[in-house]
Write an enzyme that holds these catalytic residues in place. Structure first.
Site, PDB file in Angstrom:
ATOM      1  N   LYS A   1       6.729  -2.885  -1.351  1.00 56.10           N
ATOM      2  CA  LYS A   1       5.804  -4.019  -1.252  1.00 56.10           C
ATOM      3  C   LYS A   1       5.329  -4.459  -2.633  1.00 56.10           C
ATOM      4  O   LYS A   1       5.153  -5.641  -2.880  1.00 56.10           O
ATOM      5  CB  LYS A   1       4.579  -3.595  -0.443  1.00 56.10           C
ATOM      6  CG  LYS A   1       4.702  -3.790   1.047  1.00 56.10           C
ATOM      7  CD  LYS A   1       3.363  -3.461   1.699  1.00 56.10           C
ATOM      8  CE  LYS A   1       3.510  -2.365   2.714  1.00 56.10           C
ATOM      9  NZ  LYS A   1       2.290  -1.635   3.004  1.00 56.10           N
TER      10      LYS A   1
ATOM     11  N   ARG B   1      13.690   7.484   3.888  1.00 56.59           N
ATOM     12  CA  ARG B   1      13.420   6.054   3.780  1.00 56.59           C
ATOM     13  C   ARG B   1      14.714   5.281   3.832  1.00 56.59           C
ATOM     14  O   ARG B   1      15.758   5.766   3.408  1.00 56.59           O
ATOM     15  CB  ARG B   1      12.784   5.729   2.418  1.00 56.59           C
ATOM     16  CG  ARG B   1      11.408   6.211   2.201  1.00 56.59           C
ATOM     17  CD  ARG B   1      10.975   5.855   0.784  1.00 56.59           C
ATOM     18  NE  ARG B   1      10.602   4.457   0.668  1.00 56.59           N
ATOM     19  CZ  ARG B   1       9.375   4.006   0.929  1.00 56.59           C
ATOM     20  NH1 ARG B   1       8.419   4.831   1.287  1.00 56.59           N
ATOM     21  NH2 ARG B   1       9.103   2.726   0.802  1.00 56.59           N
TER      22      ARG B   1
ATOM     23  N   GLU C   1      -0.211  -0.084   6.084  1.00 51.31           N
ATOM     24  CA  GLU C   1      -1.389  -0.463   5.312  1.00 51.31           C
ATOM     25  C   GLU C   1      -1.312  -1.980   5.140  1.00 51.31           C
ATOM     26  O   GLU C   1      -0.285  -2.495   4.696  1.00 51.31           O
ATOM     27  CB  GLU C   1      -1.357   0.229   3.947  1.00 51.31           C
ATOM     28  CG  GLU C   1      -2.622  -0.013   3.185  1.00 51.31           C
ATOM     29  CD  GLU C   1      -2.613   0.573   1.774  1.00 51.31           C
ATOM     30  OE1 GLU C   1      -1.682   1.333   1.436  1.00 51.31           O
ATOM     31  OE2 GLU C   1      -3.548   0.241   1.029  1.00 51.31           O
TER      32      GLU C   1
HETATM   33  P1  ATP Z   1       5.639   0.288   0.319  1.00 53.79           P
HETATM   34  O1  ATP Z   1       6.089   1.394  -0.577  1.00 53.79           O
HETATM   35  O2  ATP Z   1       6.618  -0.823   0.437  1.00 53.79           O
HETATM   36  O3  ATP Z   1       4.262  -0.197   0.041  1.00 53.79           O
HETATM   37  P2  ATP Z   1       4.529   1.952   2.283  1.00 53.79           P
HETATM   38  O4  ATP Z   1       5.187   3.178   2.765  1.00 53.79           O
HETATM   39  O5  ATP Z   1       3.423   2.123   1.333  1.00 53.79           O
HETATM   40  O6  ATP Z   1       5.621   0.961   1.755  1.00 53.79           O
HETATM   41  P3  ATP Z   1       3.038   1.452   4.636  1.00 53.79           P
HETATM   42  O7  ATP Z   1       2.379   0.212   5.061  1.00 53.79           O
HETATM   43  O8  ATP Z   1       2.194   2.592   4.250  1.00 53.79           O
HETATM   44  O9  ATP Z   1       3.992   1.058   3.447  1.00 53.79           O
HETATM   45  O10 ATP Z   1       4.147   1.913   5.668  1.00 53.79           O
HETATM   46  C1  ATP Z   1       4.016   1.947   7.060  1.00 53.79           C
HETATM   47  C2  ATP Z   1       5.081   2.834   7.609  1.00 53.79           C
HETATM   48  O11 ATP Z   1       6.371   2.336   7.263  1.00 53.79           O
HETATM   49  C3  ATP Z   1       4.986   4.237   7.047  1.00 53.79           C
HETATM   50  O12 ATP Z   1       5.073   5.153   8.103  1.00 53.79           O
HETATM   51  C4  ATP Z   1       6.154   4.336   6.121  1.00 53.79           C
HETATM   52  O13 ATP Z   1       6.635   5.638   6.070  1.00 53.79           O
HETATM   53  C5  ATP Z   1       7.154   3.375   6.735  1.00 53.79           C
HETATM   54  N1  ATP Z   1       8.073   2.863   5.714  1.00 53.79           N
HETATM   55  C6  ATP Z   1       7.760   2.198   4.590  1.00 53.79           C
HETATM   56  N2  ATP Z   1       8.852   1.945   3.849  1.00 53.79           N
HETATM   57  C7  ATP Z   1       9.902   2.465   4.532  1.00 53.79           C
HETATM   58  C8  ATP Z   1      11.322   2.531   4.304  1.00 53.79           C
HETATM   59  N3  ATP Z   1      11.878   2.017   3.208  1.00 53.79           N
HETATM   60  N4  ATP Z   1      12.083   3.137   5.234  1.00 53.79           N
HETATM   61  C9  ATP Z   1      11.539   3.633   6.350  1.00 53.79           C
HETATM   62  N5  ATP Z   1      10.225   3.614   6.627  1.00 53.79           N
HETATM   63  C10 ATP Z   1       9.408   3.035   5.737  1.00 53.79           C
HETATM   64 MG    MG Z   2       1.688   3.247   1.845  1.00 50.91          MG
END
Ligand code: ATP
Ligand code: MG
Length: 586
Positions: free
Chosen positions: A273, A263, A37
């Site tokens: 983020k 994760r 995102e």
């Molecule tokens: P955040 O919680 O930091 O905002 P998010 O999961 O909302 O992270 P996205 O932009 O939706 O961020 O994530 C893109 C991809 O990265 C998703 O498939 C998510 O599962 C993966 N991802 C995000 N954080 C992690 C992590 N700590 N370990 C492994 N994969 C991750």
């Molecule tokens: Mg997300």
């Protein structure tokens, strides 16, 4: 250093699934995707997801798409889109075809929503968001169906049309899937699939005032793109039944399959983020690319290598087990990637002046030493020493100036040395200057506080490239010419954040008292921030280290560093990672 890769079969269960699928001809070719995102900069957690998705596609000659999941226009920005593209490429990956956006499919997603209404499996709910939440039940409370749940298809089509045409304000109407209000999985209790949002979108402009929910857009975007393996993190496990439901209702012959892994968490490291954004907004770091930030932009600035990050992800593996990875594992991989690629050089972070009284006399004898590999030339009172840039790689030579006045590190001369100290002290006066002579301290000068401010020394003229005769000299120290060394700002780093168990109750109480109005995230940052996470030294470096911005070096006996910039004619170096630390890698 050993460079044995972990057992790549065992440490990644998704790899095994794909192998089976290909062996059973379930798919001819795999297609994965990385679906960020665009609401912030990518961090080390995303690196794991990128390496996994793009890595699998590479390994099995498949494809990996980069798709922005841009269903929430208020939080998203073009800047973040741009930074994410740059980060993925910098890591060494390229996406199949054009960059994709969930918003590319908004027309199609809308048509399918209409289709679901016509099938009688979606309805417009006019309850308030609070009522919807309340009436979903759970925790022993029974659910209450919406008053609109049994509305006719015609009514629903008309209301959905009204939603699309802007007749509802935000929160006045949503489209919900009609599944089961008593389902044990809360995600299946008629989840919302469209909401009203009168917001400008970075891709679609003002075309839409309704936007699909992530849980609806994501599986269908996967299906449209022919994704075979939709890999995501474990928090989406409970969403899988709805993922499968949507794809089935819309009617795809070969549905994409979702697989979840745990994760990445690393000690002392934020992988959210939202909180990273708070660090930036509060100004405790200089920006998203501050070298202490675990963002890809920060790690790039810090001098981490794409190879190091990829190696790290390979080593930590992919599983469903939650855990916290040791930060030193990350440093191990980064260090490993630098070991055989970086030129060496000498930099003195805490300069202590050394005057060599017999310098002129000693260097007048250089010619007679017959050590052409060490001494290159004497010119204008400077002895230029030619040394390889790397002990084993063919990276060429560097010329190190040796002069009458040099600097050594303050920590290499101790008035009261601890036991086992092998460097200079009043009792141990001889030492090898790296790449140069044996030095002997004749005298030391102190200031009014008793701190040593200068050493008066001699060199043994016969020891350039030779061992001294009749005695053993232990210890080697680095040094830099005082006249021709280059004054530089050298930054070293510690963890940006403390772990919970490193915080005392007093510390937390004090911060709370000083910031009575701070919200939870702000308090979290204030309590966890390490004020000593950055130290800057007025250092002096040998001339060969002043190279291209972005070049990485090993400062001998110190750490790996990257030349970040040159400010007001002064080089600025950032510490990438320390030298070996005895950590046993996975
Ligand atoms: P955040 O919680 O930091 O905002 P998010 O999961 O909302 O992270 P996205 O932009 O939706 O961020 O994530 C893109 C991809 O990265 C998703 O498939 C998510 O599962 C993966 N991802 C995000 N954080 C992690 C992590 N700590 N370990 C492994 N994969 C991750
Ligand atoms: Mg997300």
């Amino acid at each position: 250093m050993t460079n044995i890769k972990p057992d790549t079969e065992k440490n990644n269960f998704i790899r095994t699934i794909i192998k089976d699928d290909l062996a059973n001809n379930k798919h001819e070719r795999i297609v994965t995707r990385f679906p960020p995102e665009p609401n912030g900069f990518l961090h080390i957690g995303h690196v794991k997801s990128i390496c996994l998705n793009f890595g699998l596609a590479q390994e099995f000659q498949g494809l990996c798409n980069l798709r922005f999941d841009d269903t929430n226009p208020t939080a998203e920005k073009q800047d973040f889109v741009d930074s994410i593209k740059k980060d993925v490429q910098w890591l060494g990956f390229d996406w199949a075809g054009d960059v994709r956006y969930a918003s590319n499919y908004f027309d199609q997603l809308y048509e399918w929503a209409v289709k679901l209404i016509k099938k009688g499996v979606a309805y417009v709910d006019l309850q308030t968001p609070e009522e919807i939440r309340e009436n979903r039940g759970g925790f022993g409370k029974p659910s209450v169906p919406s008053p609109q749940r049994e509305a006719s298809i015609e009514e629903n089509l008309a209301r959905f049309d009204d939603m699309k045409n802007g007749k509802y304000k935000e929160g006045e109407a949503v489209l919900r899937a009609k599944i089961d209000m008593n389902h044990p999985n809360m995600n299946m209790r008629d989840p919302v699939i469209y909401r009203v949002m009168h917001a400008h979108h970075h891709q679609t402009g003002d075309k839409w005032c309704i936007y699909p929910m992530y849980d609806y857009a994501h599986p269908l975007s996967d299906a449209i793109e022919g994704i075979t393996h939709s890999v995501c993190t474990l928090e989406f496990e409970d969403h899988r039944p709805f993922y499968d439901w949507v794809v089935e209702q819309v009617g795809f012959e070969i549905p994409p399959r979702q697989y979840e892994f745990s994760r990445l968490n690393i000690d002392h490291t934020l992988t959210s983020k939202r909180k990273l954004k708070r660090l930036v907004e509060m100004g405790v770091v200089s920006g998203w690319d501050d070298p202490r930030m675990p963002t890809i932009a920060g790690m790039r600035r810090r001098g981490y290598t794409p190879e190091g990050l990829r190696d790290f992800c390979e080593r930590i593996g992919v599983s469903k087990a939650d855990g916290v990875v040791d930060f030193r594992q990350l440093e191990f991989s980064v260090r490993n990637s630098l070991e055989d690629s970086t030129a060496r050089g000498m930099a003195v972070l805490r300069p202590l002046k050394v005057t060599i009284t017999n310098f002129d006399e000693a260097i007048s004898q250089v010619e007679t030493l017959k050590k052409p590999t060490v001494a290159t030339k004497v010119k204008d009172g400077v002895l230029w020493l030619s040394q390889p840039k790397h002990p084993s790689l063919d990276l060429g030579h560097r010329d190190i100036p040796f002069t009458k006045t040099i600097y050594i590190d303050q920590s290499d001369f101790e008035l009261n040395p601890p036991e086992g100290y092998k460097r200079l002290s009043p009792d141990n006066r001889e030492i090898r200057l790296r790449n140069s002579y044996i030095l002997k301290v004749e005298e030391f000068k102190t200031d009014d506080n008793g701190d040593v401010i200068e050493l008066i020394a001699t060199i043994d003229p016969k020891t350039l490239g030779n061992n001294p005769e009749g005695r053993k000299v232990k210890g080697v120290i680095h040094w830099v010419s005082a006249d021709l060394g280059v004054p530089s700002a050298v930054y070293t780093f510690e963890h940006l954040l403390f772990e919970d168990d490193e915080l005392t109750d007093e510390h937390i109480a004090k911060i709370k008292a000083n910031h009575p109005d701070a919200d939870d995230d702000t308090l979290w940052v204030l309590t966890h921030y390490n004020p000593n996470s950055q130290t800057v030294y007025d250092a002096v470096v040998e001339p060969s280290l002043v190279a291209q911005v972005g070049e990485r070096f090993q400062f001998e006996r110190e750490s790996y560093f990257i030349l970040d910039s040159i400010q007001d004619n002064k080089p600025v170096f950032y510490q990438i990672v320390g030298l070996k630390d005895g950590f046993k890698p996975a």
